[in-house]
Motif scaffolding. Structure first.
Motif, mmCIF file in Angstrom:
data_model
loop_
_atom_site.group_PDB
_atom_site.id
_atom_site.type_symbol
_atom_site.label_atom_id
_atom_site.label_comp_id
_atom_site.label_asym_id
_atom_site.label_seq_id
_atom_site.Cartn_x
_atom_site.Cartn_y
_atom_site.Cartn_z
ATOM 1 N N PRO A 36 5.498 -2.258 4.090
ATOM 2 C CA PRO A 36 4.097 -1.861 4.246
ATOM 3 C C PRO A 36 3.246 -3.081 4.594
ATOM 4 O O PRO A 36 3.423 -4.153 4.021
ATOM 5 N N TYR A 37 2.319 -2.900 5.525
ATOM 6 C CA TYR A 37 1.516 -4.032 5.982
ATOM 7 C C TYR A 37 0.043 -3.944 5.627
ATOM 8 O O TYR A 37 -0.641 -4.963 5.592
ATOM 9 N N ALA A 38 -0.466 -2.735 5.362
ATOM 10 C CA ALA A 38 -1.902 -2.628 5.105
ATOM 11 C C ALA A 38 -2.201 -1.404 4.260
ATOM 12 O O ALA A 38 -1.468 -0.409 4.270
ATOM 13 N N ILE A 39 -3.327 -1.480 3.516
ATOM 14 C CA ILE A 39 -3.795 -0.377 2.685
ATOM 15 C C ILE A 39 -5.307 -0.304 2.821
ATOM 16 O O ILE A 39 -5.989 -1.324 2.910
ATOM 17 N N ASN A 40 -5.848 0.936 2.870
ATOM 18 C CA ASN A 40 -7.299 1.083 2.956
ATOM 19 C C ASN A 40 -7.892 1.442 1.595
ATOM 20 O O ASN A 40 -7.176 1.521 0.595
ATOM 21 N N ASP A 41 -9.201 1.696 1.568
ATOM 22 C CA ASP A 41 -9.880 1.933 0.298
ATOM 23 C C ASP A 41 -9.473 3.251 -0.355
ATOM 24 O O ASP A 41 -9.726 3.455 -1.555
ATOM 25 N N SER A 42 -8.879 4.156 0.404
ATOM 26 C CA SER A 42 -8.419 5.437 -0.139
ATOM 27 C C SER A 42 -6.974 5.389 -0.622
ATOM 28 O O SER A 42 -6.437 6.402 -1.062
ATOM 29 N N GLY A 43 -6.348 4.220 -0.500
ATOM 30 C CA GLY A 43 -4.968 4.071 -0.925
ATOM 31 C C GLY A 43 -3.961 4.511 0.112
ATOM 32 O O GLY A 43 -2.768 4.637 -0.192
ATOM 33 N N GLU A 44 -4.408 4.736 1.344
ATOM 34 C CA GLU A 44 -3.480 5.057 2.428
ATOM 35 C C GLU A 44 -2.796 3.778 2.903
ATOM 36 O O GLU A 44 -3.441 2.743 3.063
ATOM 37 N N VAL A 45 -1.509 3.868 3.149
ATOM 38 C CA VAL A 45 -0.694 2.696 3.478
ATOM 39 C C VAL A 45 0.008 2.921 4.811
ATOM 40 O O VAL A 45 0.475 4.031 5.110
ATOM 41 N N VAL A 46 0.095 1.857 5.633
ATOM 42 C CA VAL A 46 0.869 1.914 6.872
ATOM 43 C C VAL A 46 1.847 0.756 6.921
ATOM 44 O O VAL A 46 1.663 -0.273 6.268
ATOM 45 N N GLY A 47 2.892 0.934 7.709
ATOM 46 C CA GLY A 47 3.901 -0.108 7.865
ATOM 47 C C GLY A 47 4.987 0.332 8.810
ATOM 48 O O GLY A 47 4.769 1.180 9.690
ATOM 49 N N GLY A 48 6.173 -0.219 8.632
ATOM 50 C CA GLY A 48 7.307 0.111 9.494
ATOM 51 C C GLY A 48 8.549 0.368 8.666
ATOM 52 O O GLY A 48 8.780 -0.266 7.637
ATOM 53 N N THR A 49 9.359 1.339 9.095
ATOM 54 C CA THR A 49 10.602 1.670 8.409
ATOM 55 C C THR A 49 11.754 1.706 9.393
ATOM 56 O O THR A 49 11.582 2.063 10.561
ATOM 57 N N THR A 50 12.912 1.295 8.939
ATOM 58 C CA THR A 50 14.128 1.387 9.753
ATOM 59 C C THR A 50 15.067 2.435 9.189
ATOM 60 O O THR A 50 16.265 2.421 9.462
ATOM 61 N N GLY A 51 14.552 3.361 8.406
ATOM 62 C CA GLY A 51 15.365 4.466 7.919
ATOM 63 C C GLY A 51 15.757 4.316 6.465
ATOM 64 O O GLY A 51 15.357 3.389 5.767
#
Length: 292
Positions: A36-51
């Motif tokens: 995971p690379y980032a999180i916003n004020d609502s607790g939503e998270v983004v990133g990258g997965t390889t499975g």
């Protein structure tokens, strides 16, 4: 909000990265192999997965960009034949990152992924952060090796080249942007990195804004993020050792604008000076705090 995202390595393979959220003294797994690379004020998270985990059908090298929201993790890219990674998310749930080979910057908005393209003549681009106005920052380059140029994107202007601090710099990269449109990043070479602040169409070297005698031997090298209060975090060197830093604006003083373009003021030890960011007759100072 005090929430932190990261990954925990399981075993010695180097590939089994378990993504997690830390909040209130508790670590919660997102349930996938990835970063995971980032999180916003609502607790939503983004990133990258390889499975792995909840996405067993994904396999390296075909990674995917994920969005974690309200306890559910989803893949945001429909095309699974190209590698996708999401690096930033704003409070509206818009995300940015890279996809493909050579990589291209993308913007994700309400289920739609838009290719942001490159600066003229370039072959690759990457998007690293997005503010709540939908402005995006990153870099664009010809080969992707030592030749990137920092950019600022908006839907009305497209990609804007922010340039470099010096003509001799090999590359520049924009890493963070706040809701005032102020951008931070780095410019230089791998052996000589300098942090920059972009504001009001001007690129400043943060080291040039340090008040004489107040740097305590600290040389700033990388500026990674800036919040809406103007606080900047990054990395620098003290006596040859790397440390994280936090720059915090502490005052605003009315002064006459000098011919140099920004005021040089005298403050106590440990203070960094900023250029006039919004009004030409004011300048801000900031305390530099070392983080080991």
């Amino acid at each position: 909000m005090g929430q932190v995202v990261g990954n925990s390595l399981v075993g010695n393979s180097g590939f089994d990265n378990q993504a997690f959220i830390y909040s209130g003294g508790t670590t919660q797994s997102i349930g996938l192999n990835g970063i995971p690379y980032a999180i916003n004020d609502s607790g939503e998270v983004v990133g990258g997965t390889t499975g792995g985990g909840i996405f067993p059908k994904l396999a390296f090298p075909y990674g995917a960009a994920f969005l974690y929201s309200n306890g559910t993790t989803t893949i945001i890219n429909n095309n699974l034949e190209d590698n996708y990674i999401a690096y930033g998310i704003n409070n509206l749930g818009q995300a940015v990152g890279i996809f493909g080979s050579p990589s291209r910057a993308f913007l994700y908005d309400n289920g739609i992924i838009t290719n942001l393209g490159t600066l003229p003549g370039d072959n690759y681009s990457s998007a690293l952060d997005i503010n709540d106005l939908g402005q995006v920052v990153g870099s664009s380059g010809l080969t992707g090796v030592d030749d990137g140029r920092a950019f600022l994107y908006s839907s009305s202007t497209g990609l804007q080249n922010l340039g470099k601090l010096s003509p001799t710099d090999l590359f520049s990269i924009a890493e963070g942007i706040n809701n005032l449109g102020q951008v931070v990043g780095s410019s230089g070479t791998y052996n000589d990195l300098k942090p920059f602040l972009y504001s009001d169409n001007t690129l400043y070297n943060l080291n040039d804004l340090i008040a004489p005698g107040s740097d305590a031997g600290f040389t700033l090298t990388i500026a990674s993020a800036i919040n809406n209060n103007g606080q900047i975090v990054g990395r620098g060197a003290v006596n040859g050792e790397f440390h994280a830093f936090l720059l915090t604006p502490v005052s605003s003083v009315s002064v006459a604008e000098p011919s140099s373009g920004f005021p040089i003021l005298s403050f106590g030890a440990g203070v960094i000076l900023f250029a006039a960011l919004k009004r030409k007759t004011h300048s801000s100072s900031a305390v530099i705090q070392q983080r080991s």
